[in-house]
Design a protein around this motif. Sequence first.
Motif, PDB file in Angstrom:
ATOM      1  N   THR A  73       0.845  -1.194   0.000  1.00 14.29           N
ATOM      2  CA  THR A  73       0.000   0.000   0.000  1.00 14.29           C
ATOM      3  C   THR A  73       0.875   1.236   0.000  1.00 14.29           C
ATOM      4  O   THR A  73       2.100   1.174   0.236  1.00 14.29           O
ATOM      5  CB  THR A  73      -0.909   0.009   1.241  1.00 14.29           C
ATOM      6  OG1 THR A  73      -0.080   0.095   2.403  1.00 14.29           O
ATOM      7  CG2 THR A  73      -1.776  -1.229   1.296  1.00 14.29           C
ATOM      8  N   ASP A  74       0.259   2.396  -0.249  1.00  7.27           N
ATOM      9  CA  ASP A  74       1.019   3.660  -0.252  1.00  7.27           C
ATOM     10  C   ASP A  74       1.598   3.935   1.128  1.00  7.27           C
ATOM     11  O   ASP A  74       2.727   4.431   1.248  1.00  7.27           O
ATOM     12  CB  ASP A  74       0.121   4.809  -0.697  1.00  7.27           C
ATOM     13  CG  ASP A  74      -0.273   4.696  -2.167  1.00  7.27           C
ATOM     14  OD1 ASP A  74       0.494   4.070  -2.933  1.00  7.27           O
ATOM     15  OD2 ASP A  74      -1.333   5.236  -2.548  1.00  7.27           O
ATOM     16  N   GLU A  75       0.854   3.615   2.180  1.00  8.08           N
ATOM     17  CA  GLU A  75       1.363   3.825   3.536  1.00  8.08           C
ATOM     18  C   GLU A  75       2.593   2.952   3.794  1.00  8.08           C
ATOM     19  O   GLU A  75       3.584   3.415   4.353  1.00  8.08           O
ATOM     20  CB  GLU A  75       0.291   3.482   4.559  1.00  8.08           C
ATOM     21  CG  GLU A  75      -0.873   4.434   4.578  1.00  8.08           C
ATOM     22  CD  GLU A  75      -1.937   3.988   5.555  1.00  8.08           C
ATOM     23  OE1 GLU A  75      -1.659   3.095   6.379  1.00  8.08           O
ATOM     24  OE2 GLU A  75      -3.044   4.515   5.471  1.00  8.08           O
ATOM     25  N   ASP A  76       2.530   1.683   3.361  1.00  7.42           N
ATOM     26  CA  ASP A  76       3.667   0.783   3.554  1.00  7.42           C
ATOM     27  C   ASP A  76       4.863   1.235   2.732  1.00  7.42           C
ATOM     28  O   ASP A  76       6.013   1.137   3.173  1.00  7.42           O
ATOM     29  CB  ASP A  76       3.296  -0.645   3.168  1.00  7.42           C
ATOM     30  CG  ASP A  76       2.293  -1.261   4.124  1.00  7.42           C
ATOM     31  OD1 ASP A  76       2.204  -0.781   5.272  1.00  7.42           O
ATOM     32  OD2 ASP A  76       1.595  -2.211   3.719  1.00  7.42           O
ATOM     33  N   ALA A  78       5.671   4.275   1.932  1.00  8.30           N
ATOM     34  CA  ALA A  78       6.269   5.455   2.561  1.00  8.30           C
ATOM     35  C   ALA A  78       7.147   5.056   3.743  1.00  8.30           C
ATOM     36  O   ALA A  78       8.152   5.721   4.020  1.00  8.30           O
ATOM     37  CB  ALA A  78       5.176   6.415   3.005  1.00  8.30           C
ATOM     38  N   GLU A  79       6.809   3.980   4.428  1.00  8.71           N
ATOM     39  CA  GLU A  79       7.575   3.546   5.594  1.00  8.71           C
ATOM     40  C   GLU A  79       8.706   2.580   5.248  1.00  8.71           C
ATOM     41  O   GLU A  79       9.541   2.281   6.098  1.00  8.71           O
ATOM     42  CB  GLU A  79       6.642   2.859   6.588  1.00  8.71           C
ATOM     43  CG  GLU A  79       5.608   3.785   7.187  1.00  8.71           C
ATOM     44  CD  GLU A  79       4.673   3.054   8.123  1.00  8.71           C
ATOM     45  OE1 GLU A  79       4.969   1.899   8.469  1.00  8.71           O
ATOM     46  OE2 GLU A  79       3.655   3.643   8.505  1.00  8.71           O
TER      47      GLU A  79
END
Length: 96
Positions: A73-76, A78-79
């Motif tokens: 995902t986009d959140e993953d 970014a991290e």
Amino acid sequence: MTEPTDQQIPAEPHDGIDAFNNPDARAYEENQSSPLARASAGGPPPTDAPPAGEAPEVGGTGAGDPLEGVRITDEDAAEAVDGDDGPEHPGVRRSS
């Protein structure tokens, strides 16, 4: 063939001994599952179970999407950290 006799046959040395009446045999029997065992211990159905006659909602790989849960995902993203580029000192090939 032997002839029948009225002579008393001596008792076997193990006559009268219960082979299952010892600590090892009892412990073995206690650890065995019942031949009538079921997968469930009973009790009420889970609270999120659908009412009787209705099919549950199916998602993920069960719904036919083999990549469900595999995509990032986009959140993953970014991290995430950068990948490894290999050893800092790759070494030298030696000739023998």
